[in-house]
Design a protein around this motif. Structure first.
Motif, PDB file in Angstrom:
ATOM      1  N   VAL A  39      -8.110  14.412   6.120  1.00 52.36           N
ATOM      2  CA  VAL A  39      -8.022  12.949   6.092  1.00 52.36           C
ATOM      3  C   VAL A  39      -8.774  12.386   4.890  1.00 52.36           C
ATOM      4  O   VAL A  39      -8.254  11.550   4.138  1.00 52.36           O
TER       5      VAL A  39
ATOM      6  N   GLU B 283      -7.444  12.221   1.306  1.00 51.19           N
ATOM      7  CA  GLU B 283      -6.436  11.226   0.964  1.00 51.19           C
ATOM      8  C   GLU B 283      -7.017  10.055   0.175  1.00 51.19           C
ATOM      9  O   GLU B 283      -6.276   9.216  -0.325  1.00 51.19           O
TER      10      GLU B 283
ATOM     11  N   TYR C 218     -10.452   4.700   7.713  1.00 50.56           N
ATOM     12  CA  TYR C 218      -9.776   5.861   8.286  1.00 50.56           C
ATOM     13  C   TYR C 218     -10.065   5.964   9.774  1.00 50.56           C
ATOM     14  O   TYR C 218     -11.023   5.366  10.290  1.00 50.56           O
TER      15      TYR C 218
ATOM     16  N   VAL D  14      -6.063   5.462   6.172  1.00 51.19           N
ATOM     17  CA  VAL D  14      -5.600   6.799   6.539  1.00 51.19           C
ATOM     18  C   VAL D  14      -5.849   6.996   8.039  1.00 51.19           C
ATOM     19  O   VAL D  14      -6.976   6.817   8.503  1.00 51.19           O
TER      20      VAL D  14
ATOM     21  N   THR E 210      -0.686   7.351   5.811  1.00 55.54           N
ATOM     22  CA  THR E 210      -1.435   6.679   4.767  1.00 55.54           C
ATOM     23  C   THR E 210      -0.692   5.411   4.355  1.00 55.54           C
ATOM     24  O   THR E 210       0.536   5.373   4.337  1.00 55.54           O
TER      25      THR E 210
END
Length: 273
Positions: A60, A63, A144, A173, A266
């Protein structure tokens, strides 16, 4: 944050039951794990289980643009170990873990006391809900969430709040499991107790993508990572983390039947209006 805002099953499972202590979530990260690169022939150990959960966080966090001079927030941070990893191992500028459950925020502060003391300006934990994030408009470079969105009562509010707190060009994300569509809800409640008791909400992946676009994000990228998650997680459960016949073994069956899958999503807030 009022306790009334916390869904009852979430209040119980992440409060007195403390899911992070369950053998199936060894190490306290509370996610199903990224098992890419693990030996498919062997029985995963507890150490393998912890590494799989750390690997999901790394996937994750990869990203986000690097070098990681970014201000991030994790929504649904649980014990906050992923936030500490983002600061300590990956050297992001600052990470704030947000969780709706006061007991989880207290556990995060206790579990990461050393990291908090070492980096008080870079790591923090606070109470907040996915649809009411405790940040000013445009305050963050990235948001995220790792295996938490399946607990959110609704996703459009989360999408709007993420867009609000991100600067133009900021990135969201999200990774967790989503359903294949509304028709999957009934069968999932029969197969999996977490859906039956309301802990997990059967959010369709198409609905989340639509919510992100409605909130102003550019076309989101939706990628299945199910093959890296479900078989490895089930092998670990089969090794004794849960009793034979436990309902958690049905996650693999639900995936194989096309009822749900694990996704990495994303999306970016446009750099200009």
């Amino acid at each position: 944050m009022s306790q009334d805002a916390i869904p009852p099953a979430v209040r119980r499972v992440y409060g007195p039951e403390d899911l992070s202590t369950a053998a199936s979530f060894a190490g306290g990260y509370i996610n199903f794990g990224d098992w890419s690169g693990f030996d498919a022939a062997g029985t995963p150990t507890r150490a393998d289980r912890v590494r799989s959960q750390q690997a999901l966080y790394r996937r994750v966090l990869a990203e986000f643009p690097h070098p990681p001079a970014s201000r991030l927030a994790e929504v649904g941070c649980g014990r906050g170990l992923g936030c500490a990893l983002a600061v300590g191992e990956l050297d992001f500028a600052a990470v704030t873990g947000v969780d709706i459950h006061p007991e989880q925020v207290a556990r995060a502060r206790e579990a990461n006391a050393g990291a908090l003391a070492a980096s008080p300006d870079r790591l923090g934990y606070t109470i907040g809900a996915a649809d009411r994030l405790p940040f000013a408009d445009g305050a963050l470079d990235g948001v995220y969430s790792v295996e938490a969105a399946q607990h959110f009562p609704e996703l459009p509010g989360f999408a709007r709040e993420a867009a609000r707190v991100l600067r133009p060009g900021g990135r969201l994300v999200v990774t967790t499991f989503f359903t294949s569509g509304p028709a999957a809800a009934g069968p999932l409640r029969e197969l999996l107790a977490s859906f039956a008791d309301g802990l997990d909400v059967p959010h369709p992946i198409t609905g989340f993508a639509t919510a992100l676009e409605a909130a102003g994000f550019a076309a989101p990228a939706v990628r299945s990572i199910g093959p890296a998650v479900w078989p490895g997680f089930d092998r670990y459960l089969a090794g004794g983390a849960v009793p034979p016949g436990h309902w958690a073994r049905n996650f693999l069956a639900a995936w194989r039947e096309g009822l749900l899958d694990y996704y990495l999503v994303t999306a970016e807030r446009p750099a200009t209006a």
